[in-house]
Design an enzyme around this catalytic site. Structure first.
Site, PDB file in Angstrom:
ATOM      1  N   ASP A  96      13.217 -15.933  -4.223  1.00 37.39           N
ATOM      2  CA  ASP A  96      14.316 -15.916  -4.459  1.00 37.39           C
ATOM      3  C   ASP A  96      15.184 -16.966  -4.208  1.00 37.39           C
ATOM      4  O   ASP A  96      14.642 -18.061  -3.314  1.00 37.39           O
ATOM      5  CB  ASP A  96      15.037 -14.837  -3.989  1.00 37.39           C
ATOM      6  CG  ASP A  96      14.946 -14.434  -2.555  1.00 37.39           C
ATOM      7  OD1 ASP A  96      15.402 -15.992  -1.793  1.00 37.39           O
ATOM      8  OD2 ASP A  96      15.645 -14.497  -1.659  1.00 37.39           O
ATOM      9  N   ASP A 282      10.824  -5.069  -5.945  1.00 35.93           N
ATOM     10  CA  ASP A 282      10.295  -5.902  -5.065  1.00 35.93           C
ATOM     11  C   ASP A 282      11.438  -4.911  -3.675  1.00 35.93           C
ATOM     12  O   ASP A 282      13.017  -4.777  -4.084  1.00 35.93           O
ATOM     13  CB  ASP A 282      11.070  -7.588  -4.255  1.00 35.93           C
ATOM     14  CG  ASP A 282      11.903  -7.748  -4.568  1.00 35.93           C
ATOM     15  OD1 ASP A 282      13.172  -8.126  -5.069  1.00 35.93           O
ATOM     16  OD2 ASP A 282      12.780  -7.851  -2.560  1.00 35.93           O
ATOM     17  N   CYS A 320      -3.939  10.328   1.389  1.00 34.73           N
ATOM     18  CA  CYS A 320      -3.930   8.853   0.981  1.00 34.73           C
ATOM     19  C   CYS A 320      -5.192   8.356   1.629  1.00 34.73           C
ATOM     20  O   CYS A 320      -5.750   9.375   2.586  1.00 34.73           O
ATOM     21  CB  CYS A 320      -2.773   8.335   2.165  1.00 34.73           C
ATOM     22  SG  CYS A 320      -2.327   6.830   2.311  1.00 34.73           S
ATOM     23  N   CYS A 322      -5.826   5.157   2.623  1.00 36.72           N
ATOM     24  CA  CYS A 322      -5.139   4.243   3.208  1.00 36.72           C
ATOM     25  C   CYS A 322      -6.338   3.863   4.201  1.00 36.72           C
ATOM     26  O   CYS A 322      -6.529   5.408   4.880  1.00 36.72           O
ATOM     27  CB  CYS A 322      -3.766   3.655   3.766  1.00 36.72           C
ATOM     28  SG  CYS A 322      -3.452   4.370   4.828  1.00 36.72           S
ATOM     29  N   CYS A 325      -4.808   5.854   7.009  1.00 39.00           N
ATOM     30  CA  CYS A 325      -4.783   7.434   6.836  1.00 39.00           C
ATOM     31  C   CYS A 325      -6.065   7.770   7.637  1.00 39.00           C
ATOM     32  O   CYS A 325      -6.385   8.878   7.832  1.00 39.00           O
ATOM     33  CB  CYS A 325      -4.465   7.734   5.792  1.00 39.00           C
ATOM     34  SG  CYS A 325      -3.069   8.664   5.031  1.00 39.00           S
ATOM     35  N   HIS A 351       0.205   1.427   5.931  1.00 41.07           N
ATOM     36  CA  HIS A 351       0.382   3.046   5.374  1.00 41.07           C
ATOM     37  C   HIS A 351       1.682   2.996   4.348  1.00 41.07           C
ATOM     38  O   HIS A 351       1.099   3.010   2.925  1.00 41.07           O
ATOM     39  CB  HIS A 351       0.681   4.041   6.810  1.00 41.07           C
ATOM     40  CG  HIS A 351       0.684   4.849   5.236  1.00 41.07           C
ATOM     41  ND1 HIS A 351       0.331   5.844   4.937  1.00 41.07           N
ATOM     42  CD2 HIS A 351       1.732   6.109   5.181  1.00 41.07           C
ATOM     43  CE1 HIS A 351       0.771   6.907   4.480  1.00 41.07           C
ATOM     44  NE2 HIS A 351       1.690   6.296   4.481  1.00 41.07           N
TER      45      HIS A 351
END
Lengths: 391, 391
Positions: A96, A282, A320, A322, A325, A351
């Site tokens: 930014d 974002d 999930c 991931c 998980c 996660h």
């Protein structure tokens, strides 16, 4: 080559595209995790490369010019080869302009047409940030995409105040562009990437006033930036207002260039905005919320601090895949949080980021198969049910 | 089968062995990272499985009975299948007895022959820990190796005080053993592991008095524990004294059972003690030091906070193959530490643990090839040079 943007498929206003950048391709719509000081908080880079759908990891991450300027300093990062090398992240980066952070300092800043005088939140030292310096810093950092220096208009703001603020943003956009064009070849990886340069995006402001948004979009589009951000949103206005401004502004931006909404949002919001034709988003939400124990699941949000999870052997989200998980229970994650173990932030963040990346993967697949409206309806249903459970 | 200990090779007093436990084999001499509250601070379990020599990871880790008893509670962990399942660590685990932590509370405890009354460091609540309760807690947690409840004698202590303390430890060792034998089959994984049980180790005390150490070793060996720890060291005495007590006590322990020195030490110490015939060691040093920016390298220690590293593009240790040294510069790690980024603790800990595991791998290889004396000389040389640089 600095940026190419290739649209593969559209569904109503939504677009499925590839954004090709000097450090790699980004499949859009994309969510960009925030790595404020050159680190997505608590997550090692090699895990950031692996999380989310199909283990593909984050495609692009964001860093903050303001923070890196103050510490360790952009000259240090330039001396070490630029931010990609410094933080060992070899995929695309976006920085930014520093404007939003300086805007957030409130009492510590003074705005003039020349730029912004502010005091460091770290040590109170006095600094002056101008469009030219913002460009110099961002060129030294060397992110693939950099942002024009702007003033983020506060909410609420009168029409007169929003117009004045917008005009300042336009003045600074012009100066940002001129300075960038004069110095673009100074980016640390210019030679190594065969003469490629960064891409500068303009930022549309105008507060919550449709006429100003229109004027701002027209003015910036005439300057011919590589892409356009919609700034000044998610600053306290009702969510319906955010959506209205996004929808309006997206319609005013060129179809063949990437569109970026800054600082959003909740899972259901990022799907909404992608459906409106936004390509990039974002937000600190998934990472910051994780550190406070707020976890996003396919059935809504849960607060892992809650006592009901103390003996819960199930994963955060059974749907999930991931790494968190697949391996850890809610009971263990609750314990880590309660015991203030540093691992809590690591696992919770992994996660939440995986969840956000998975959502955007679903969005991309839905646009490809022409089912984004169905996905959006589903996301709204979950959100509605979660709200009903709370009420 | 609860424990078998097979010695493959010896070099003088040092032994290269395999300790077979219900959750897997441990190649010794071994260093055990400490996971106080069921987490090796800041490190996800899947990385703990990968760090160190040849990516083999930590073989066994330690958790603290005192901490887990207070939070989340051993009954909660038992209800969730025991500590292996709770924390998703499926390799061997060892728990201490809680004695050392209670001993560290100082003002908050009262010792009687029956046990120790203490107040929680978390909320001031009153608790009473006895040998029997320590066994019950450790059985509920279900670590592969558990420790007899002992009193860690403070330093310095008079002969009379050290003797009295040692006698209490012996009384508690007997009660620990009797209670463990009566309840060993209550471990959460008893059926699932085909009737295997945990293994209980006795702890030799006796302060810094050779006669007491001898008496303690004889008394405990007569009780026939599965292994023996040397406790009451690294409590403030000079390092030469620690070494003297280790050397003396190791010589009094049975050759065919594992020997464990608790709470040591610096890299050069763990090599020294392995050379004296110690098979197992644990210490918070690599993890705690990491969180304070102290990093261990093949050429001594460095403090990553130091300004000299601000633009240092090299790795922590050019001779180290860990994932941190392969990817990140000293400059980046210094920045993360200075900016108080949570990733600093993650990466620093990963490096220090990899360093410790690598050292022990070198020790094992040296014993196999009969070159441990040479390795020891090398470790002492590095230590001497580092001390000389400081002076």
């Amino acid at each position: 080559m600095s940026l190419t943007f290739t649209i593969h498929k559209t569904e109503n206003t939504a677009r499925r595209a590839t954004l090709a950048l000097p450090h790699g391709n980004v499949e859009t719509p994309v969510f960009m995790p925030v790595g404020t000081a050159g680190s997505v908080k608590a997550v090692p880079q090699h895990l950031l490369e692996e999380i989310g759908a199909a283990g593909r990891g984050a495609q692009i991450i964001l860093a903050n010019t303001y923070h890196l300027y103050l510490r360790p300093g952009h000259q240090t990062i330039r001396a070490l080869g630029g931010l990609h090398t410094f933080m060992s992240w070899h995929r695309p980066l976006l920085t930014d302009s520093g404007g939003f952070q300086v805007f957030s300092l409130n009492e510590l800043r003074k705005v003039t047409p020349e730029g912004v005088e502010f005091r460091s939140h770290l040590d109170g030292s006095k600094h002056f940030l101008s469009p030219e310096l913002s460009m110099d810093i961002q060129i030294a950092l060397g992110a693939d995409i950099i942002m024009a220096f702007d003033e983020c208009t506060e909410y609420p703001a009168t029409l007169a105040r929003a117009r004045e603020s917008m005009q300042l943003t336009h003045l600074w956009a012009r100066r940002s562009l001129d300075h960038f064009r004069a110095h673009a070849q100074e980016v640390p990886w210019h030679a190594e990437r065969y003469g490629a340069t960064q891409s500068l995006f303009g930022i549309v402001q105008g507060g919550m006033y449709p006429d100003l948004r229109r004027q701002s979009a027209e003015t910036l589009v005439a300057m011919d930036f590589a892409g356009y951000a919609i700034g000044g949103l998610a600053v306290g206005e009702p969510r319906e207002k955010t959506r209205e401004m996004v929808e309006l502004t997206v319609g005013l931006l060129p179809k063949d260039k990437p569109r970026y909404v800054m600082g959003v949002g909740y899972p259901e919001e990022i799907v909404e905005y992608a459906a409106l034709g936004v390509d990039m988003m974002d937000c600190v939400l998934p990472t910051r919320a994780a550190r406070h124990g707020l976890l996003f699941t396919s059935e809504g949000r849960i607060n892992i601090k809650n006592r009901v999870y103390a003996e819960d052997a199930g994963p955060i989200d059974p749907a999930c895949a991931c790494l968190v998980c697949r391996r850890y229970s809610r009971a263990y994650l609750r314990h880590l949080f309660a015991a203030q173990e540093p691992l809590a932030a690591v696992l919770n963040t992994l996660h939440n980021l995986a969840r956000y990346l998975d959502i955007m993967q679903s969005v991309r697949e839905a646009i490809e198969s022409g089912t984004l409206s169905a996905l959006l309806a589903d996301v709204r249903r979950v959100e509605g049910e979660a709200a009903a459970r709370k009420a």
